[in-house]
Motif scaffolding. Structure first.
Motif, PDB file in Angstrom:
ATOM      1  N   MET A 170     -51.775  32.458  87.490  1.00  0.00           N
ATOM      2  CA  MET A 170     -51.450  31.704  88.695  1.00  0.00           C
ATOM      3  C   MET A 170     -50.636  32.604  89.619  1.00  0.00           C
ATOM      4  SD  MET A 170     -49.668  27.938  89.145  1.00  0.00           S
ATOM      5  CE  MET A 170     -48.575  28.142  87.802  1.00  0.00           C
ATOM      6  N   GLU A 171     -50.991  32.625  90.907  1.00  0.00           N
ATOM      7  CA  GLU A 171     -50.312  33.448  91.894  1.00  0.00           C
ATOM      8  C   GLU A 171     -48.977  32.821  92.291  1.00  0.00           C
ATOM      9  OE1 GLU A 171     -51.078  34.703  96.480  1.00  0.00           O
ATOM     10  OE2 GLU A 171     -52.788  34.784  95.136  1.00  0.00           O
ATOM     11  N   GLU A 172     -47.932  33.649  92.353  1.00  0.00           N
ATOM     12  CA  GLU A 172     -46.608  33.167  92.734  1.00  0.00           C
ATOM     13  C   GLU A 172     -46.553  32.944  94.248  1.00  0.00           C
ATOM     14  OE1 GLU A 172     -42.049  34.792  92.809  1.00  0.00           O
ATOM     15  OE2 GLU A 172     -43.369  35.467  91.213  1.00  0.00           O
ATOM     16  N   THR A 173     -45.930  31.839  94.664  1.00  0.00           N
ATOM     17  CA  THR A 173     -45.751  31.550  96.072  1.00  0.00           C
ATOM     18  C   THR A 173     -44.658  32.455  96.629  1.00  0.00           C
ATOM     19  OG1 THR A 173     -46.360  29.253  95.714  1.00  0.00           O
ATOM     20  CG2 THR A 173     -45.178  29.743  97.735  1.00  0.00           C
ATOM     21  N   LYS A 174     -44.929  33.066  97.766  1.00  0.00           N
ATOM     22  CA  LYS A 174     -43.924  33.928  98.378  1.00  0.00           C
ATOM     23  C   LYS A 174     -42.752  33.078  98.856  1.00  0.00           C
ATOM     24  CE  LYS A 174     -43.359  37.777 101.437  1.00  0.00           C
ATOM     25  NZ  LYS A 174     -43.991  38.752 102.293  1.00  0.00           N
ATOM     26  N   LYS A 175     -41.563  33.559  98.595  1.00  0.00           N
ATOM     27  CA  LYS A 175     -40.367  32.819  98.976  1.00  0.00           C
ATOM     28  C   LYS A 175     -40.103  33.019 100.466  1.00  0.00           C
ATOM     29  CE  LYS A 175     -38.340  33.172  94.419  1.00  0.00           C
ATOM     30  NZ  LYS A 175     -37.244  33.726  93.625  1.00  0.00           N
ATOM     31  N   ILE A 176     -39.644  31.935 101.095  1.00  0.00           N
ATOM     32  CA  ILE A 176     -39.369  31.939 102.535  1.00  0.00           C
ATOM     33  C   ILE A 176     -37.934  31.502 102.747  1.00  0.00           C
ATOM     34  CG2 ILE A 176     -40.009  30.979 104.774  1.00  0.00           C
ATOM     35  CD1 ILE A 176     -42.783  30.374 103.470  1.00  0.00           C
ATOM     36  N   ALA A 177     -37.194  32.282 103.519  1.00  0.00           N
ATOM     37  CA  ALA A 177     -35.793  31.961 103.817  1.00  0.00           C
ATOM     38  C   ALA A 177     -35.598  31.842 105.321  1.00  0.00           C
ATOM     39  CB  ALA A 177     -34.869  33.048 103.268  1.00  0.00           C
ATOM     40  N   LEU A 178     -34.810  30.878 105.723  1.00  0.00           N
ATOM     41  CA  LEU A 178     -34.401  30.703 107.113  1.00  0.00           C
ATOM     42  C   LEU A 178     -32.924  31.057 107.189  1.00  0.00           C
ATOM     43  CD1 LEU A 178     -34.811  29.538 110.034  1.00  0.00           C
ATOM     44  CD2 LEU A 178     -33.962  27.384 109.080  1.00  0.00           C
ATOM     45  N   ILE A 179     -32.592  31.979 108.079  1.00  0.00           N
ATOM     46  CA  ILE A 179     -31.201  32.397 108.221  1.00  0.00           C
ATOM     47  C   ILE A 179     -30.774  32.188 109.669  1.00  0.00           C
ATOM     48  CG2 ILE A 179     -29.561  34.283 108.008  1.00  0.00           C
ATOM     49  CD1 ILE A 179     -31.448  35.499 105.938  1.00  0.00           C
ATOM     50  N   THR A 180     -29.871  31.233 109.887  1.00  0.00           N
ATOM     51  CA  THR A 180     -29.323  31.054 111.222  1.00  0.00           C
ATOM     52  C   THR A 180     -28.299  32.156 111.446  1.00  0.00           C
ATOM     53  OG1 THR A 180     -27.615  29.523 110.467  1.00  0.00           O
ATOM     54  CG2 THR A 180     -29.691  28.553 111.212  1.00  0.00           C
ATOM     55  N   GLY A 181     -28.294  32.695 112.644  1.00  0.00           N
ATOM     56  CA  GLY A 181     -27.411  33.820 112.933  1.00  0.00           C
ATOM     57  C   GLY A 181     -27.919  35.099 112.305  1.00  0.00           C
ATOM     58  N   GLY A 182     -29.207  35.156 111.990  1.00  0.00           N
ATOM     59  CA  GLY A 182     -29.787  36.308 111.317  1.00  0.00           C
ATOM     60  C   GLY A 182     -30.113  37.474 112.220  1.00  0.00           C
ATOM     61  N   ASN A 183     -29.765  37.369 113.487  1.00  0.00           N
ATOM     62  CA  ASN A 183     -30.091  38.437 114.433  1.00  0.00           C
ATOM     63  C   ASN A 183     -29.017  39.512 114.516  1.00  0.00           C
ATOM     64  OD1 ASN A 183     -28.760  36.093 115.676  1.00  0.00           O
ATOM     65  ND2 ASN A 183     -28.633  37.399 117.472  1.00  0.00           N
ATOM     66  N   LYS A 184     -27.862  39.293 113.850  1.00  0.00           N
ATOM     67  CA  LYS A 184     -26.798  40.295 113.909  1.00  0.00           C
ATOM     68  C   LYS A 184     -25.824  40.088 112.751  1.00  0.00           C
ATOM     69  CE  LYS A 184     -24.149  37.433 117.079  1.00  0.00           C
ATOM     70  NZ  LYS A 184     -23.514  37.324 118.371  1.00  0.00           N
ATOM     71  N   GLY A 185     -24.991  41.060 112.530  1.00  0.00           N
ATOM     72  CA  GLY A 185     -23.909  40.950 111.561  1.00  0.00           C
ATOM     73  C   GLY A 185     -24.364  40.669 110.144  1.00  0.00           C
ATOM     74  N   ILE A 186     -23.605  39.805 109.471  1.00  0.00           N
ATOM     75  CA  ILE A 186     -23.875  39.481 108.072  1.00  0.00           C
ATOM     76  C   ILE A 186     -25.258  38.864 107.906  1.00  0.00           C
ATOM     77  CG2 ILE A 186     -23.185  38.001 106.137  1.00  0.00           C
ATOM     78  CD1 ILE A 186     -20.269  38.378 107.154  1.00  0.00           C
ATOM     79  N   GLY A 187     -25.617  37.952 108.791  1.00  0.00           N
ATOM     80  CA  GLY A 187     -26.928  37.313 108.700  1.00  0.00           C
ATOM     81  C   GLY A 187     -28.073  38.301 108.814  1.00  0.00           C
ATOM     82  N   PHE A 188     -27.919  39.300 109.676  1.00  0.00           N
ATOM     83  CA  PHE A 188     -28.932  40.341 109.839  1.00  0.00           C
ATOM     84  C   PHE A 188     -29.116  41.092 108.524  1.00  0.00           C
ATOM     85  CE2 PHE A 188     -30.238  44.670 110.928  1.00  0.00           C
ATOM     86  CZ  PHE A 188     -31.324  44.432 111.753  1.00  0.00           C
ATOM     87  N   GLU A 189     -28.007  41.460 107.903  1.00  0.00           N
ATOM     88  CA  GLU A 189     -28.083  42.220 106.648  1.00  0.00           C
ATOM     89  C   GLU A 189     -28.613  41.367 105.505  1.00  0.00           C
ATOM     90  OE1 GLU A 189     -28.340  45.449 104.384  1.00  0.00           O
ATOM     91  OE2 GLU A 189     -27.934  45.424 106.531  1.00  0.00           O
ATOM     92  N   VAL A 190     -28.238  40.086 105.466  1.00  0.00           N
ATOM     93  CA  VAL A 190     -28.789  39.186 104.446  1.00  0.00           C
ATOM     94  C   VAL A 190     -30.305  39.110 104.616  1.00  0.00           C
ATOM     95  CG1 VAL A 190     -28.909  36.776 103.670  1.00  0.00           C
ATOM     96  CG2 VAL A 190     -26.687  37.840 104.099  1.00  0.00           C
ATOM     97  N   GLY A 191     -30.754  38.955 105.848  1.00  0.00           N
ATOM     98  CA  GLY A 191     -32.190  38.908 106.121  1.00  0.00           C
ATOM     99  C   GLY A 191     -32.891  40.189 105.699  1.00  0.00           C
TER     100      GLY A 191
END
Length: 107
Positions: free
Chosen positions: A1-22
């Motif tokens: 069975m093929e694993e479903t790709k995980k999807i994450a939504l990160i608010t504030g992901g365009n800079k700083g900590i959120g950018f690096e988490v993304g």
């Protein structure tokens, strides 16, 4: 069975900590949805991550405007099916607003 790709939504992901988490999630094989209020700045952050060959997409969400979360939710569901994870990197004093956004994005 093929694993479903995980999807994450990160608010504030365009800079700083959120950018690096993304960046780190995308490097680990996740599809990352970078959410930001400012579309121009958000798309610039996404472009930087895509330049590294990462699976990253922009979603406009303003946590102070509930309708943007509803619109984003519909778009995410149409294109990706569902979220596996969501994260906010805005200040901890804004937890209630972030919680409302996550509730609006539940599928």
């Amino acid at each position: 069975m093929e694993e479903t790709k995980k999807i994450a939504l990160i608010t504030g992901g365009n800079k700083g900590i959120g950018f690096e988490v993304g960046r780190q999630l995308a490097k680990s094989g996740w599809t990352v949805l970078v959410a930001a209020r400012n579309e121009e700045i958000g798309r610039k952050g996404v472009a930087k991550l895509r330049a590294d060959g990462l699976d990253v997409h922009f979603v406009r969400i303003d946590l102070d405007e509930h309708q943007t979360a509803k619109t984003a939710s519909a778009a995410i569901q149409a294109h990706f099916g569902k979220l596996i994870s969501s994260s906010t990197t805005r200040g901890s004093s804004e937890k209630a607003t972030a919680l409302r956004a996550r509730q609006a994005l539940r599928m």
